[in-house]
Design a protein around this motif. Structure first.
Motif, PDB file in Angstrom:
ATOM      1  N   ARG A 191       0.836  -1.205   0.000  1.00  0.00           N
ATOM      2  CA  ARG A 191       0.000   0.000   0.000  1.00  0.00           C
ATOM      3  C   ARG A 191       0.868   1.252   0.000  1.00  0.00           C
ATOM      4  O   ARG A 191       0.617   2.195  -0.756  1.00  0.00           O
TER       5      ARG A 191
ATOM      6  N   ASN B 132       4.000   1.527  -1.101  1.00  0.00           N
ATOM      7  CA  ASN B 132       4.651   1.635  -2.411  1.00  0.00           C
ATOM      8  C   ASN B 132       3.681   2.140  -3.477  1.00  0.00           C
ATOM      9  O   ASN B 132       4.046   2.958  -4.322  1.00  0.00           O
ATOM     10  N   LEU B 133       2.462   1.667  -3.434  1.00  0.00           N
ATOM     11  CA  LEU B 133       1.453   2.110  -4.388  1.00  0.00           C
ATOM     12  C   LEU B 133       1.127   3.587  -4.197  1.00  0.00           C
ATOM     13  O   LEU B 133       0.982   4.328  -5.169  1.00  0.00           O
ATOM     14  N   GLU B 134       1.056   4.025  -2.958  1.00  0.00           N
ATOM     15  CA  GLU B 134       0.787   5.443  -2.693  1.00  0.00           C
ATOM     16  C   GLU B 134       1.931   6.316  -3.193  1.00  0.00           C
ATOM     17  O   GLU B 134       1.708   7.399  -3.731  1.00  0.00           O
ATOM     18  N   LYS B 135       3.187   5.841  -3.037  1.00  0.00           N
ATOM     19  CA  LYS B 135       4.342   6.584  -3.552  1.00  0.00           C
ATOM     20  C   LYS B 135       4.249   6.730  -5.068  1.00  0.00           C
ATOM     21  O   LYS B 135       4.516   7.800  -5.618  1.00  0.00           O
ATOM     22  N   LEU B 136       3.890   5.653  -5.725  1.00  0.00           N
ATOM     23  CA  LEU B 136       3.776   5.699  -7.181  1.00  0.00           C
ATOM     24  C   LEU B 136       2.656   6.631  -7.625  1.00  0.00           C
ATOM     25  O   LEU B 136       2.777   7.333  -8.624  1.00  0.00           O
ATOM     26  N   MET B 137       1.562   6.624  -6.917  1.00  0.00           N
ATOM     27  CA  MET B 137       0.415   7.428  -7.305  1.00  0.00           C
ATOM     28  C   MET B 137       0.641   8.924  -7.046  1.00  0.00           C
ATOM     29  O   MET B 137      -0.019   9.761  -7.650  1.00  0.00           O
ATOM     30  N   LYS B 138       1.579   9.284  -6.127  1.00  0.00           N
ATOM     31  CA  LYS B 138       1.861  10.698  -5.880  1.00  0.00           C
ATOM     32  C   LYS B 138       2.492  11.351  -7.101  1.00  0.00           C
ATOM     33  O   LYS B 138       2.194  12.486  -7.430  1.00  0.00           O
ATOM     34  N   ASN B 139       3.380  10.628  -7.759  1.00  0.00           N
ATOM     35  CA  ASN B 139       4.068  11.173  -8.930  1.00  0.00           C
ATOM     36  C   ASN B 139       3.732  10.304 -10.134  1.00  0.00           C
ATOM     37  O   ASN B 139       4.506   9.446 -10.536  1.00  0.00           O
ATOM     38  N   ILE B 140       2.588  10.573 -10.745  1.00  0.00           N
ATOM     39  CA  ILE B 140       2.093   9.756 -11.855  1.00  0.00           C
ATOM     40  C   ILE B 140       2.910   9.997 -13.128  1.00  0.00           C
ATOM     41  O   ILE B 140       3.083   9.096 -13.941  1.00  0.00           O
ATOM     42  N   ASP B 141       3.449  11.200 -13.301  1.00  0.00           N
ATOM     43  CA  ASP B 141       4.177  11.528 -14.522  1.00  0.00           C
ATOM     44  C   ASP B 141       5.543  10.852 -14.606  1.00  0.00           C
ATOM     45  O   ASP B 141       6.137  10.796 -15.674  1.00  0.00           O
TER      46      ASP B 141
END
Length: 128
Positions: A8, A10-19
């Motif tokens: 969860r 790691n997924l939140e980290k990825l979703m913060k910077n989508i670009d």
């Protein structure tokens, strides 16, 4: 921390910077077999007279060699299947090309003479 919470986070980290682009490595396509050993010392085999250490050395050596042979057999099978596929594909393409040329010739004849070939056959057989 449980696995679920780590995922969860790691997924939140990825979703913060989508670009930000994510690098996904490609799987290796060709697996080369390991080279056989050049020199094997004191291999007595799995027969009587071999000590306990020699047996394990023999077994591990045999296992590596069997894996290497399996990889080579699989490569040969893969190459033969690919070759058969290419030959079959060429055969199918040649058949399609002959059909295409026949139909093209038929269309040209119909456009030149203005009659269909099948209608002439039908009238000749009906008169008999």
């Amino acid at each position: 921390m449980s696995i679920k919470t780590k995922q969860r986070i790691n997924l939140e980290k990825l979703m913060k910077n989508i670009d930000k682009p994510v690098h996904i490595p490609e799987p290796s396509k060709d697996r080369k077999p390991p080279q056989p050993p050049e020199y094997v010392r004191n291999v007595m085999g799995s027969s009587a007279g071999a000590g306990s250490a020699e047996f394990h050395l023999y077994r591990n050596l045999r296992k590596r060699d069997m894996i290497r042979e399996d990889i080579m057999k699989n490569q040969i099978k893969k190459e033969t299947k690919e070759k058969e596929f290419q030959e079959n594909l060429e055969k199918i393409n040649k058949e399609k090309e002959t059909k295409r040329t026949k139909k093209r010739a038929k269309r040209i004849m119909q456009s030149i003479f203005g009659i269909s070939i099948q209608s002439t056959f039908a009238t000749t057989y009906d008169n008999c």
